[in-house]
Write a protein that holds these residues in place. Structure first.
Motif, PDB file in Angstrom:
ATOM      1  N   ASP A   1      57.578  17.350  75.757  1.00 55.58           N
ATOM      2  CA  ASP A   1      57.303  17.093  74.186  1.00 55.58           C
ATOM      3  C   ASP A   1      57.109  18.372  73.504  1.00 55.58           C
ATOM      4  OD1 ASP A   1      57.346  14.311  74.823  1.00 55.58           O
ATOM      5  OD2 ASP A   1      54.986  14.378  74.868  1.00 55.58           O
ATOM      6  N   ALA A   2      56.532  19.381  74.187  1.00 51.81           N
ATOM      7  CA  ALA A   2      56.406  20.738  73.236  1.00 51.81           C
ATOM      8  C   ALA A   2      57.557  21.575  72.914  1.00 51.81           C
ATOM      9  CB  ALA A   2      55.245  21.515  74.075  1.00 51.81           C
ATOM     10  N   VAL A   3      58.431  21.480  74.031  1.00 56.79           N
ATOM     11  CA  VAL A   3      59.603  21.988  73.889  1.00 56.79           C
ATOM     12  C   VAL A   3      60.558  21.247  72.848  1.00 56.79           C
ATOM     13  CG1 VAL A   3      61.990  22.787  75.032  1.00 56.79           C
ATOM     14  CG2 VAL A   3      59.848  23.077  76.091  1.00 56.79           C
ATOM     15  N   GLN A   4      60.480  20.044  72.989  1.00 55.94           N
ATOM     16  CA  GLN A   4      61.354  19.280  71.797  1.00 55.94           C
ATOM     17  C   GLN A   4      60.919  19.523  70.419  1.00 55.94           C
ATOM     18  OE1 GLN A   4      63.923  17.177  73.008  1.00 55.94           O
ATOM     19  NE2 GLN A   4      64.427  17.143  70.826  1.00 55.94           N
ATOM     20  N   ALA A   5      59.568  19.727  70.301  1.00 56.18           N
ATOM     21  CA  ALA A   5      59.003  20.093  69.043  1.00 56.18           C
ATOM     22  C   ALA A   5      59.341  21.561  68.399  1.00 56.18           C
ATOM     23  CB  ALA A   5      57.325  20.046  69.110  1.00 56.18           C
TER      24      ALA A   5
ATOM     25  N   PRO B   1      65.083  19.854  75.593  1.00 57.91           N
ATOM     26  CA  PRO B   1      65.007  20.129  76.896  1.00 57.91           C
ATOM     27  C   PRO B   1      65.759  19.170  78.026  1.00 57.91           C
ATOM     28  CG  PRO B   1      63.116  19.211  76.001  1.00 57.91           C
ATOM     29  CD  PRO B   1      63.904  19.341  75.102  1.00 57.91           C
ATOM     30  N   VAL B   2      66.078  19.541  79.141  1.00 56.32           N
ATOM     31  CA  VAL B   2      66.590  18.930  80.073  1.00 56.32           C
ATOM     32  C   VAL B   2      66.042  19.326  81.309  1.00 56.32           C
ATOM     33  CG1 VAL B   2      68.981  18.296  81.300  1.00 56.32           C
ATOM     34  CG2 VAL B   2      68.924  18.488  78.956  1.00 56.32           C
TER      35      VAL B   2
ATOM     36  N   ILE C   1      62.364  22.921  87.085  1.00 55.40           N
ATOM     37  CA  ILE C   1      62.692  23.816  86.076  1.00 55.40           C
ATOM     38  C   ILE C   1      63.589  22.954  84.847  1.00 55.40           C
ATOM     39  CG2 ILE C   1      64.903  25.193  85.289  1.00 55.40           C
ATOM     40  CD1 ILE C   1      63.186  27.022  87.195  1.00 55.40           C
ATOM     41  N   VAL C   2      63.116  23.353  83.862  1.00 55.11           N
ATOM     42  CA  VAL C   2      63.259  22.761  82.493  1.00 55.11           C
ATOM     43  C   VAL C   2      64.481  23.505  81.686  1.00 55.11           C
ATOM     44  CG1 VAL C   2      62.955  21.810  80.116  1.00 55.11           C
ATOM     45  CG2 VAL C   2      61.467  21.321  82.129  1.00 55.11           C
ATOM     46  N   ASP C   3      65.642  23.116  81.619  1.00 55.26           N
ATOM     47  CA  ASP C   3      66.712  23.999  80.813  1.00 55.26           C
ATOM     48  C   ASP C   3      66.505  23.589  79.347  1.00 55.26           C
ATOM     49  OD1 ASP C   3      67.806  25.278  82.942  1.00 55.26           O
ATOM     50  OD2 ASP C   3      68.642  23.671  83.608  1.00 55.26           O
ATOM     51  N   CYS C   4      66.333  24.447  78.443  1.00 53.46           N
ATOM     52  CA  CYS C   4      66.094  24.187  77.148  1.00 53.46           C
ATOM     53  C   CYS C   4      67.466  24.711  76.144  1.00 53.46           C
ATOM     54  CB  CYS C   4      64.812  25.059  76.540  1.00 53.46           C
ATOM     55  SG  CYS C   4      63.446  24.661  77.645  1.00 53.46           S
ATOM     56  N   HIS C   5      67.987  24.035  75.405  1.00 53.95           N
ATOM     57  CA  HIS C   5      69.027  24.079  74.663  1.00 53.95           C
ATOM     58  C   HIS C   5      68.915  24.388  73.226  1.00 53.95           C
ATOM     59  CE1 HIS C   5      71.990  22.720  77.876  1.00 53.95           C
ATOM     60  NE2 HIS C   5      70.657  22.031  78.236  1.00 53.95           N
ATOM     61  N   PHE C   6      68.419  25.772  72.762  1.00 58.05           N
ATOM     62  CA  PHE C   6      67.831  26.006  71.404  1.00 58.05           C
ATOM     63  C   PHE C   6      69.043  26.398  70.630  1.00 58.05           C
ATOM     64  CE2 PHE C   6      64.141  26.866  73.700  1.00 58.05           C
ATOM     65  CZ  PHE C   6      63.030  26.462  72.773  1.00 58.05           C
ATOM     66  N   GLY C   7      70.532  26.499  71.188  1.00 57.59           N
ATOM     67  CA  GLY C   7      71.391  27.331  70.405  1.00 57.59           C
ATOM     68  C   GLY C   7      71.316  28.545  70.129  1.00 57.59           C
ATOM     69  N   GLN C   8      71.730  29.259  69.221  1.00 53.28           N
ATOM     70  CA  GLN C   8      71.439  30.818  69.031  1.00 53.28           C
ATOM     71  C   GLN C   8      69.798  30.865  68.771  1.00 53.28           C
ATOM     72  OE1 GLN C   8      73.856  32.297  65.681  1.00 53.28           O
ATOM     73  NE2 GLN C   8      75.482  32.548  67.026  1.00 53.28           N
ATOM     74  N   ILE C   9      69.510  31.990  69.620  1.00 48.83           N
ATOM     75  CA  ILE C   9      68.041  32.366  69.590  1.00 48.83           C
ATOM     76  C   ILE C   9      67.891  33.783  68.699  1.00 48.83           C
ATOM     77  CG2 ILE C   9      66.066  32.960  70.983  1.00 48.83           C
ATOM     78  CD1 ILE C   9      67.109  31.469  73.198  1.00 48.83           C
ATOM     79  N   THR C  10      67.713  33.366  67.423  1.00 49.52           N
ATOM     80  CA  THR C  10      67.720  34.551  66.346  1.00 49.52           C
ATOM     81  C   THR C  10      66.469  35.420  66.564  1.00 49.52           C
ATOM     82  OG1 THR C  10      66.993  33.097  64.960  1.00 49.52           O
ATOM     83  CG2 THR C  10      69.116  33.175  64.953  1.00 49.52           C
TER      84      THR C  10
ATOM     85  N   GLY D   1      59.608  33.563  72.910  1.00 45.18           N
ATOM     86  CA  GLY D   1      59.237  33.845  74.242  1.00 45.18           C
ATOM     87  C   GLY D   1      57.621  33.409  74.306  1.00 45.18           C
ATOM     88  N   PRO D   2      56.643  34.063  73.426  1.00 48.79           N
ATOM     89  CA  PRO D   2      55.136  33.902  73.786  1.00 48.79           C
ATOM     90  C   PRO D   2      54.849  32.265  73.253  1.00 48.79           C
ATOM     91  CG  PRO D   2      55.635  36.032  72.333  1.00 48.79           C
ATOM     92  CD  PRO D   2      57.071  35.331  72.831  1.00 48.79           C
ATOM     93  N   GLN D   3      55.839  31.656  72.312  1.00 48.73           N
ATOM     94  CA  GLN D   3      55.444  30.294  71.806  1.00 48.73           C
ATOM     95  C   GLN D   3      55.711  29.435  73.440  1.00 48.73           C
ATOM     96  OE1 GLN D   3      58.221  30.103  68.738  1.00 48.73           O
ATOM     97  NE2 GLN D   3      56.626  28.974  67.750  1.00 48.73           N
ATOM     98  N   LEU D   4      56.700  29.710  74.098  1.00 50.46           N
ATOM     99  CA  LEU D   4      57.014  28.824  75.313  1.00 50.46           C
ATOM    100  C   LEU D   4      56.069  29.103  76.340  1.00 50.46           C
ATOM    101  CD1 LEU D   4      60.909  29.451  75.482  1.00 50.46           C
ATOM    102  CD2 LEU D   4      59.681  27.201  74.912  1.00 50.46           C
ATOM    103  N   GLN D   5      55.631  30.555  76.548  1.00 47.01           N
ATOM    104  CA  GLN D   5      54.663  30.913  77.434  1.00 47.01           C
ATOM    105  C   GLN D   5      53.107  30.242  77.302  1.00 47.01           C
ATOM    106  OE1 GLN D   5      55.879  33.207  80.130  1.00 47.01           O
ATOM    107  NE2 GLN D   5      54.078  32.118  80.913  1.00 47.01           N
ATOM    108  N   ALA D   6      53.159  30.266  76.103  1.00 43.11           N
ATOM    109  CA  ALA D   6      51.629  29.488  75.492  1.00 43.11           C
ATOM    110  C   ALA D   6      51.720  28.050  76.064  1.00 43.11           C
ATOM    111  CB  ALA D   6      51.614  29.685  74.329  1.00 43.11           C
TER     112      ALA D   6
END
Length: 249
Positions: free
Chosen positions: A155-159, A164-165, A185-194, A200-205
């Motif tokens: 849910d958090a990654v989708q937001a 996420p897959v 393992i969750v593989d996250c498809h963000f497209g271009q990570i600008t 990184g810190p958002q995901l780690q939190a």
């Protein structure tokens, strides 16, 4: 510009070239971090051959697969302990950009990789020409996740826009992939990570995320094959032939 498409034979040749260039900087007495993945496996095999010829090193592997390979080729291994630091870690990357920001974890070993690489004096990345990209994100960004927390992590990654897959097993497609630590393992498809430094810190939190696959500020240099030659890349510097260096740059 997209990463070049390589034939399997060309890709393996480039991995072997990058590994051989990295091996030139290994010295007697070094304590090494041994990376994971196919390019790291090339380095471990070549290092093992050098050990058989008298090179005296020891190391710790970032995955059970690399540990098993290191044992097979005769590299002395060290167990984790307090105060253990590594003179040099050699590891691959799934993607790297010109600032040597990395996406890692395609093989599921990102937790042990980041642990050992944070405890290293020098992280040297080895990569074939397809891994260097202008912007990170074509390769899915992996997260190692505690199984109980999975629904809320998704849910958090989708937001965050990550699509996420949950990774499935390579051998049993109906089963979820498990890391060496028994996590998912969750593989996250963000497209271009600008802005990887912000993401990184958002995901780690996110509670339940054990580790995320952005490796930022860790790599000191990279050996990447360009036009068939091993080139040394450092942040803010023009690429130079790796053959110009006989010790850690």
């Amino acid at each position: 510009m997209p990463a070049p498409l390589l034939s399997p034979a060309t890709q393996e040749h480039e991995k072997a070239l990058a590994a051989a260039a990295a091996l030139r900087w290994v010295r007697d007495g070094m304590v090494l971090g041994l990376g994971s993945g196919s390019t790291s496996a090339q380095f471990i095999r070549q290092l093992g051959a050098a050990v058989q010829q008298g090179l005296k090193v020891s190391g710790t592997a970032t995955s059970l697969a690399s540990e098993n390979l290191a044992r097979q080729v005769g590299i002395p291994l060290l167990e984790p302990r307090r105060g253990l630091r590594f003179d040099l870690t050699v590891d691959g990357a799934d993607e790297l950009d010109g600032q040597l920001r990395l996406i890692k974890g395609g093989g599921g070993a990102l937790l042990r990789e980041k642990t050992i690489e944070t405890a290293s004096n020098y992280l040297l990345v080895v990569a074939d020409s397809s891994k260097l990209v202008p912007v990170l994100g074509d390769f899915p960004l992996p997260l190692e996740v505690v199984p109980f927390t999975l629904p809320w992590v998704l849910d958090a990654v989708q937001a965050l826009g990550g699509s996420p897959v949950v990774r499935t097993s390579l051998t049993e497609s109906a089963e979820q992939y498990r890391t060496d630590q028994g996590n998912l393992i969750v593989d996250c498809h963000f497209g271009q990570i600008t802005d990887p430094d912000a993401l990184g810190p958002q995901l780690q939190a996110i509670p339940g995320v054990v580790e995320q696959g952005l490796f930022l500020g860790l790599a000191k240099a990279a050996i990447v094959i360009q036009h068939g030659q091993p080139m040394l890349l450092k942040p803010g510097e023009a690429p130079r032939p790796a053959s110009e260096f006989t010790e850690l740059p």
